[in-house]
Design an enzyme around this catalytic site. Sequence first.
Site, PDB file in Angstrom:
ATOM      1  N   CYS A  75      33.352  31.653 -53.240  1.00  0.00           N
ATOM      2  CA  CYS A  75      33.577  31.763 -52.095  1.00  0.00           C
ATOM      3  C   CYS A  75      33.288  33.520 -52.124  1.00  0.00           C
ATOM      4  CB  CYS A  75      35.590  31.845 -52.056  1.00  0.00           C
ATOM      5  SG  CYS A  75      36.317  32.190 -51.036  1.00  0.00           S
ATOM      6  N   HIS A  76      33.033  34.245 -51.391  1.00  0.00           N
ATOM      7  CA  HIS A  76      33.006  35.866 -51.373  1.00  0.00           C
ATOM      8  C   HIS A  76      34.313  36.899 -51.310  1.00  0.00           C
ATOM      9  CE1 HIS A  76      28.765  34.834 -49.872  1.00  0.00           C
ATOM     10  NE2 HIS A  76      27.925  36.060 -50.373  1.00  0.00           N
ATOM     11  N   MET A 110      38.663  29.806 -46.167  1.00  0.00           N
ATOM     12  CA  MET A 110      39.369  29.158 -47.553  1.00  0.00           C
ATOM     13  C   MET A 110      40.793  30.022 -47.713  1.00  0.00           C
ATOM     14  SD  MET A 110      37.578  27.128 -48.239  1.00  0.00           S
ATOM     15  CE  MET A 110      38.213  26.978 -49.315  1.00  0.00           C
ATOM     16  N   GLU A 111      40.659  31.540 -47.400  1.00  0.00           N
ATOM     17  CA  GLU A 111      41.724  32.371 -47.888  1.00  0.00           C
ATOM     18  C   GLU A 111      43.057  31.448 -46.974  1.00  0.00           C
ATOM     19  OE1 GLU A 111      38.372  34.584 -49.154  1.00  0.00           O
ATOM     20  OE2 GLU A 111      38.431  33.496 -47.118  1.00  0.00           O
ATOM     21  N   ASP A 125      57.320  23.455 -56.702  1.00  0.00           N
ATOM     22  CA  ASP A 125      57.973  23.984 -58.224  1.00  0.00           C
ATOM     23  C   ASP A 125      59.345  24.498 -57.870  1.00  0.00           C
ATOM     24  OD1 ASP A 125      57.423  24.512 -61.152  1.00  0.00           O
ATOM     25  OD2 ASP A 125      57.751  27.011 -59.856  1.00  0.00           O
TER      26      ASP A 125
END
Length: 154
Positions: A75-76, A110-111, A125
């Site tokens: 990924c860039h 993707m971000e 969590d």
Amino acid sequence: MALTHLNQRGEAHIVDIADKAVTRRRAVATARLDAQPETIALIVGGELKKGDALAVARIAGIMAAKKTAELIPLCHPIGLSRVEVEIAANGATLLVTATAETTAQTGVEMEAMTAASVAALTLYDMAKSHDRAMRILAVQLEEKSGGKSGDFRR
């Protein structure tokens, strides 16, 4: 259709984006966290022992979007102009919606998906001591705009 992340020898490589146009790009992704209704109420009410899970998850999602290129090998790295993480309750579900924007030569899908994923993991969590049966489901791209491939909407 050729796989863009493989060279002629079949080896993984990062795609050359030098000749791609710089355009405004936007992506929206979601992730769903299913839990017991009591757990959702504790999260939304800010009553967890670990603190304000919604605030922590939003910050975690934003931080994750900024680190996407370090997590996804091909990924860039890109400069993000905006990242927003929203979390909405609906019964026994929390829907995480992440929006990422940039003006660049490559997209921000993707971000956005990384932000949604990490925000959901952070919620897990923060609340796992109350409900270990929580499930993170349906991490997916909802929409994207900009770039050569055009617009997408689920």
